[in-house]
Design an enzyme around this catalytic site. Structure first.
Site, mmCIF file in Angstrom:
data_model
loop_
_atom_site.group_PDB
_atom_site.id
_atom_site.type_symbol
_atom_site.label_atom_id
_atom_site.label_comp_id
_atom_site.label_asym_id
_atom_site.label_seq_id
_atom_site.Cartn_x
_atom_site.Cartn_y
_atom_site.Cartn_z
ATOM 1 C CG HIS A 116 11.565 -34.973 -19.093
ATOM 2 N ND1 HIS A 116 11.455 -34.884 -17.715
ATOM 3 C CD2 HIS A 116 10.296 -35.048 -19.559
ATOM 4 C CE1 HIS A 116 10.188 -34.902 -17.374
ATOM 5 N NE2 HIS A 116 9.456 -34.986 -18.471
ATOM 6 C CG ASP A 194 15.108 -39.693 -19.843
ATOM 7 O OD1 ASP A 194 14.323 -40.663 -19.792
ATOM 8 O OD2 ASP A 194 14.709 -38.510 -19.860
#
Length: 401
Positions: A116, A194
């Site tokens: 991301h 993440d």
């Protein structure tokens, strides 16, 4: 308790106020249960802050109880290893800027096409500041990080590896535990995970993963917006220089010297988002009443139903995870995803279209935009039928079969 999707759905006021709406954008943010709303209102009906005075001791106790619940959620090493942030993005930035003094032009930082923008862009910018080299790992045709490329990239100059746990584009789960073992065999690099998309779908054990840092956002798991968590090994967190300076994060201050408070407060300058923390604590306590594994199994069954039906459309291309997931990305050939999304939205279907804050991932897919459906345990088969009715109407308007 055993999972009952109808009872679970009843916990969310959204459905009482939007009877005909279909909410399929849970990868972006999940809906809020009544327990979050009640606990937030209760805080705002009270007075005081936390860690400030004797009269706010009850608020402080509720606030710190939240750390204990997050510790249990991810099996953190200590409550002191639970750092409150504004979200995953800030958590990653705290790590990146906190390690900046340890990075130099001879160092290498490894990211991947699966990341991301919160991970991808942050480390690119940090590399510019210190002159370090960024290595971007490719992902395979199954959307998995290329393990061979990772092994080849690792060396004594590798200082950090940032790993995406679950993709917000395809729902692909990376074999993070296996990847971290590979990293540990070849380097002493820091590893950041993440977990923004993973937190609501997987049982995460950060100590078993052996990650140095892990980041996620509360609003991905029925919690409030504007709150996130940075956790990890105490030994790694201790090495971070504070990103923000001010109140509460200091121990002693004089005209000539400043000493910082111990973890977690050293990385939490300023008045915290108290209502969000207390509300998130209430959500985590509420989640203990549900069999999350059964809930996830139910969601994956719904997602599979949608995939099967989408495959009946000859012009539809799916980008499928190699594992069962709650996310479906797809496009229709010769039709702009934004046009289709507009027509679906007009019929009460909430879904996501665009680049999903993951442009390198979309480039790997060979697309500039996809449509994305992402489900949660409060969704049901009636909503799936409503989506396909809306899709057929939209395709008929666009004269696409």
């Amino acid at each position: 308790m055993a999972f009952d999707h109808q009872l679970f759905r009843q916990q969310f006021p959204y459905f009482q106020h939007n009877e005909n709406a279909v909410y399929f954008d849970n990868a972006a943010t999940t809906l809020k249960p009544q327990v979050l709303i009640d606990s937030t209102v209760a805080f705002y009906q009270s007075a005081g802050s936390v860690h400030r005075s004797q009269y706010d001791e009850n608020q402080t106790a509720l606030y710190e109880q939240a750390r204990a619940r997050v510790k249990a959620l991810i099996n953190a090493e200590s409550e002191d290893a639970v750092i409150w942030t504004s979200g995953t993005t800030q958590a990653v930035n705290i790590v990146a800027n906190g390690l900046l003094a340890q990075l130099s032009a001879d160092d290498e930082i490894i990211i991947s096409e699966a990341d991301h923008h919160a991970n991808f862009v942050t480390w690119q910018q940090i590399a510019k500041k210190c002159g370090a080299k960024i290595i971007v790992l490719p992902i395979t045709d199954q959307w998995l990080i290329d393990e061979q490329a990772l092994q080849q990239a690792l060396n004594e100059r590798t200082k950090l590896v940032a790993l995406n746990f679950v993709s917000n584009v395809t729902g692909t789960e990376q074999p993070v535990e296996k990847l971290i073992k590979l990293i540990r065999k070849k380097t002493r690099a820091f590893v950041l995970v993440d977990a923004a998309q993973a937190i609501s779908h997987l049982n995460i054990d950060i100590q078993r993963l052996d990650a140095d840092f892990i980041a996620f956002s509360a609003h991905k798991i029925y919690g409030p917006n504007g709150l996130g968590v940075l956790s990890g090994k105490l030994s790694a967190l201790e090495q971070l220089q504070p990103l923000i300076f001010g109140g509460k994060m200091v121990d002693r201050v004089s005209k000539s010297h400043i000493s910082f408070a111990p973890l977690p407060y050293r990385l939490e300058a300023g008045t915290p988002n108290i209502a969000a923390v207390i509300g998130f604590s209430a959500v985590l306590h509420w989640l203990e009443n549900w069999d999350i594994e059964q809930a996830e199994s139910y969601v994956r069954q719904l997602t599979e139903q949608i995939k099967v039906r989408l495959k009946n459309y000859p012009n539809c291309q799916l980008f499928e995870s190699p594992q069962p997931s709650s996310v479906i990305s797809f496009v229709f050939k010769h039709i702009a995803s934004s046009d289709l999304a507009t027509l679906l939205t007009e019929q009460g279907i909430a879904l996501r279209t665009g680049e999903h804050c993951a442009q390198p991932y979309l480039a790997r897919l060979g697309e500039s935009s996809t449509l994305r459906l992402s489900l949660a345990p409060y969704n049901n088969t009636e909503e799936i039928d409503a989506f396909f009715n809306a899709l057929n109407n939209a395709l008929n308007l666009l004269e696409i079969e």
